[in-house]
Write a protein that holds these residues in place. Structure first.
Motif, short mmCIF file in Angstrom:
data_model
loop_
_atom_site.label_atom_id
_atom_site.label_comp_id
_atom_site.label_asym_id
_atom_site.label_seq_id
_atom_site.Cartn_x
_atom_site.Cartn_y
_atom_site.Cartn_z
N LYS A 192 98.60 18.36 -18.79
CA LYS A 192 98.43 17.96 -17.39
C LYS A 192 98.57 16.46 -17.22
O LYS A 192 99.16 15.98 -16.26
CB LYS A 192 97.06 18.42 -16.89
CG LYS A 192 96.80 18.10 -15.43
CD LYS A 192 95.45 18.64 -14.98
CE LYS A 192 95.22 18.33 -13.51
NZ LYS A 192 93.89 18.83 -13.04
N GLU A 193 98.04 15.70 -18.17
CA GLU A 193 98.12 14.25 -18.11
C GLU A 193 98.70 13.71 -19.41
O GLU A 193 98.52 14.29 -20.48
CB GLU A 193 96.72 13.65 -17.88
CG GLU A 193 96.09 14.06 -16.56
CD GLU A 193 94.71 13.45 -16.38
OE1 GLU A 193 94.28 12.70 -17.28
OE2 GLU A 193 94.07 13.73 -15.35
N CYS A 194 99.43 12.59 -19.29
CA CYS A 194 100.03 11.96 -20.47
C CYS A 194 99.01 11.03 -21.11
O CYS A 194 99.01 9.82 -20.84
CB CYS A 194 101.30 11.21 -20.08
SG CYS A 194 102.63 12.27 -19.52
N ASN A 195 98.15 11.58 -21.95
CA ASN A 195 97.08 10.79 -22.55
C ASN A 195 97.60 9.79 -23.58
O ASN A 195 96.89 8.85 -23.94
CB ASN A 195 96.05 11.72 -23.21
CG ASN A 195 95.33 12.59 -22.19
OD1 ASN A 195 95.00 12.12 -21.11
ND2 ASN A 195 95.11 13.84 -22.53
N HIS A 198 103.18 6.55 -21.42
CA HIS A 198 104.48 6.94 -20.87
C HIS A 198 105.31 7.67 -21.92
O HIS A 198 105.33 7.30 -23.09
CB HIS A 198 105.22 5.70 -20.38
CG HIS A 198 106.38 5.99 -19.48
ND1 HIS A 198 107.61 6.36 -19.97
CD2 HIS A 198 106.49 6.00 -18.13
CE1 HIS A 198 108.44 6.57 -18.95
NE2 HIS A 198 107.79 6.35 -17.82
N SER A 205 107.52 6.07 -13.32
CA SER A 205 106.24 6.63 -13.73
C SER A 205 106.43 8.10 -14.10
O SER A 205 107.49 8.70 -13.85
CB SER A 205 105.22 6.50 -12.59
OG SER A 205 105.69 7.16 -11.43
N CYS A 206 105.41 8.70 -14.69
CA CYS A 206 105.49 10.09 -15.15
C CYS A 206 105.86 11.01 -13.99
O CYS A 206 105.29 10.94 -12.90
CB CYS A 206 104.15 10.50 -15.75
SG CYS A 206 104.09 12.23 -16.30
N LYS A 208 105.41 14.25 -13.85
CA LYS A 208 104.60 15.47 -13.74
C LYS A 208 103.78 15.56 -12.45
O LYS A 208 103.75 16.63 -11.83
CB LYS A 208 103.72 15.62 -14.98
CG LYS A 208 104.52 16.07 -16.20
CD LYS A 208 103.65 16.47 -17.37
CE LYS A 208 103.07 15.27 -18.08
NZ LYS A 208 102.44 15.65 -19.37
N PRO A 209 103.13 14.47 -11.99
CA PRO A 209 102.38 14.60 -10.73
C PRO A 209 103.25 14.93 -9.52
O PRO A 209 102.75 15.45 -8.52
CB PRO A 209 101.74 13.21 -10.57
CG PRO A 209 101.66 12.67 -11.96
CD PRO A 209 102.90 13.17 -12.64
#
Length: 252
Positions: A192-195, A198, A205-206, A208-209
């Protein structure tokens, strides 16, 4: 690697998608990167081929993956964007290293497991889902390539089933070892998030959102890909109760 020659599009062919164009630009960039990595993997596989048929198959698949990359990049041109790629991006580089570890060990079957079972499972499922919602010829290209990638899986299935029949416990241990490395990386890519920061493929920016704007989500792509992976392992004969446990332990 041979250079990719991209066809240019005429003014009438190029269409503007407004605010969604950058989203498709990043989706296509991830696909192009994956296809170029696959071409590199098949080329490396040809170097450890055990007979002329394996050599020919590997080189044919490498050429096919380069064709897929060119097709995705050409779709970007049609919608008015330049599609980048980066096989040295952190996640893709790690996947390449896992494959090269098998090459170093001259582990032909390990190479097939990584490329045909793991990487292609993600390609087949994610491309098919993208193909359902992407506009025009972009969607058609994703759907077509998803079907072609599934043929790669089918090609490897008989070979890997025969190898598992020789020593199922040893084979399954190999799959699990590769699973911990390769599938963990793939799961992180669709988390869900790029922990880890990048991804080094998205041009800004990513992406995915923003996927919800085009009826996609990282969660849906991840779920479809893992279901495809489990289905493929079932076809190989691995016990479902075991492989399901493997998948539930992947990072989210």
């Amino acid at each position: 690697m041979e250079p990719i020659i991209l066809p240019s599009c005429s003014a009438s062919e190029c269409t503007s998608l407004g605010s969604s164009a950058p989203i498709w630009q990043d989706v296509l960039a991830q696909a192009v990167t994956g296809e170029l990595l696959a071409a590199m993997n098949y080329t490396s596989l040809s170097e450890i081929a055990r007979d002329p048929r394996e050599l020919a198959d590997a080189l044919e698949h490498a050429q096919g993956e380069r064709g897929h990359a060119a097709a995705f990049a050409a779709e970007g041109r049609k919608i008015g964007v330049e599609v980048g790629n980066n096989v040295e991006a952190k996640h893709w580089k790690r996947l390449r290293e896992a494959f090269l570890d098998c090459i170093t060990e001259r582990d032909f079957f390990g190479c097939l497991i990584v490329q045909e079972i793991m990487l292609e499972s993600f390609a087949v499922a994610s491309y098919a889902r993208v193909g359902k919602v992407a506009p025009g010829s972009v969607g058609a290209t994703f759907a077509r390539i998803a079907a072609e990638e599934e043929e790669h899986v089918d090609h490897a299935m008989a070979i890997l089933r025969a190898e598992r029949a020789r020593d199922a416990e040893r084979f399954d241990d190999k799959v699990y070892r590769l699973h911990l490395d390769v599938m963990t990386t793939l799961a992180k890519m669709l988390a869900k998030e790029c922990n880890d920061g990048h991804c080094e493929v998205c041009h800004g920016s990513c992406v995915k959102p923003a996927l919800g704007e085009v009826s996609l989500s990282a969660a849906a792509l991840r779920g479809a890909s893992l279901q495809q992976y489990l289905k493929t392992l079932d076809r190989l004969g691995l016990p479902g109760e075991v492989t399901l446990r493997w998948v539930t332990q992947l990072p989210v």
